[in-house]
Design a protein around this motif. Structure first.
Motif, PDB file in Angstrom:
ATOM      1  N   ASP A 175      37.750  39.980  37.383  1.00 47.10           N
ATOM      2  CA  ASP A 175      37.048  41.295  36.831  1.00 47.10           C
ATOM      3  C   ASP A 175      35.736  41.463  37.629  1.00 47.10           C
ATOM      4  OD1 ASP A 175      38.965  41.251  34.923  1.00 47.10           O
ATOM      5  OD2 ASP A 175      37.516  40.988  33.235  1.00 47.10           O
ATOM      6  N   LEU A 176      34.902  40.483  37.840  1.00 48.85           N
ATOM      7  CA  LEU A 176      33.920  40.926  38.721  1.00 48.85           C
ATOM      8  C   LEU A 176      34.229  41.395  40.207  1.00 48.85           C
ATOM      9  CD1 LEU A 176      30.852  40.801  39.156  1.00 48.85           C
ATOM     10  CD2 LEU A 176      30.750  38.372  39.385  1.00 48.85           C
ATOM     11  N   GLY A 177      35.282  40.969  40.767  1.00 51.70           N
ATOM     12  CA  GLY A 177      35.533  40.861  42.181  1.00 51.70           C
ATOM     13  C   GLY A 177      36.148  42.412  42.107  1.00 51.70           C
ATOM     14  N   ALA A 178      36.942  42.823  41.290  1.00 46.62           N
ATOM     15  CA  ALA A 178      37.472  44.013  41.136  1.00 46.62           C
ATOM     16  C   ALA A 178      36.530  44.932  41.141  1.00 46.62           C
ATOM     17  CB  ALA A 178      38.434  44.153  39.939  1.00 46.62           C
ATOM     18  N   ASP A 179      35.397  44.869  40.311  1.00 47.15           N
ATOM     19  CA  ASP A 179      34.234  45.589  40.065  1.00 47.15           C
ATOM     20  C   ASP A 179      33.386  46.061  41.425  1.00 47.15           C
ATOM     21  OD1 ASP A 179      31.810  46.887  39.227  1.00 47.15           O
ATOM     22  OD2 ASP A 179      31.921  46.079  37.397  1.00 47.15           O
TER      23      ASP A 179
END
Length: 192
Positions: free
Chosen positions: A70-74
């Motif tokens: 999720d952090l990478g996508a963010d």
């Protein structure tokens, strides 16, 4: 759900990579450095999990691995109008609830540890040492994300999450070292 039929696209052969909004940036861009460090952190956690015997802890670490995607996508999603970081069905963002979950985990683990009397050297149990490697990578990922935030808008909750994660991994390493009893303490100047 993501479906990948083809692994290579050749679109990055020119040294650029695509962001979630379709724009392309250099693979050396600050944003990409942060995304790469988060990916490395996720891989290090995967290795660390191999040495964790506690099923509940493995489950918790798998949640964190999912959060790291999720952090990478963010990080791969530029800010909306007016630096809007609101999540939506089409925009994945780290939220305050994910940060709060980590804070609760930190408090729970740290509450069972003796106070530190010195800095500790990474090591002890194999699982603890592996978690400390992940912690060091988390700190690098945070530095990269902060560096990116100095030149572009980055979700403040993403920055808070990666900061809390390194704290969580620190106390978790201590917990895995027999609740801190097997911590290896730094002795300043001991080898002079």
């Amino acid at each position: 759900m993501v479906k990948l039929n083809k692994i290579y696209t050749k679109t990055g052969d020119d040294g650029t990579t695509g962001l979630v909004d379709g724009s392309r940036i250099s693979k050396t861009n600050e944003r990409m450095a942060a995304i790469g460090d988060v990916d490395e952190l996720n891989s290090a956690l995967g290795v660390a999990i191999c040495d964790v015997a506690d099923a509940a802890l493995v489950k918790s670490l798998r949640v964190i691995q999912n959060d790291l995607f999720d952090l990478g996508a963010d990080l791969a999603t530029p800010a909306g109008e007016g630096d809007d970081f609101a999540p939506s069905e089409m925009v994945l963002r780290i939220t305050h609830l994910q940060v709060e979950r980590l804070e609760n985990e930190i408090d729970k683990v740290n509450g069972n540890l003796d106070p530190l009397t010195s800095f500790i050297l990474p090591g002890g149990e194999k699982s603890a040492a592996a978690i400390h490697v992940a912690r060091a990578i988390a700190r690098r990922a945070e530095r990269a994300a902060v560096g990116a935030a100095q030149v572009m808008a980055i979700n403040p909750q993403a920055l808070a999450y990666i900061n809390r994660l390194s704290d969580y991994l620190f106390v978790l390493g201590r917990m895995l070292n027999d609740g801190g009893k097997a911590d290896i303490l730094w002795v300043p100047g001991a080898s002079r």
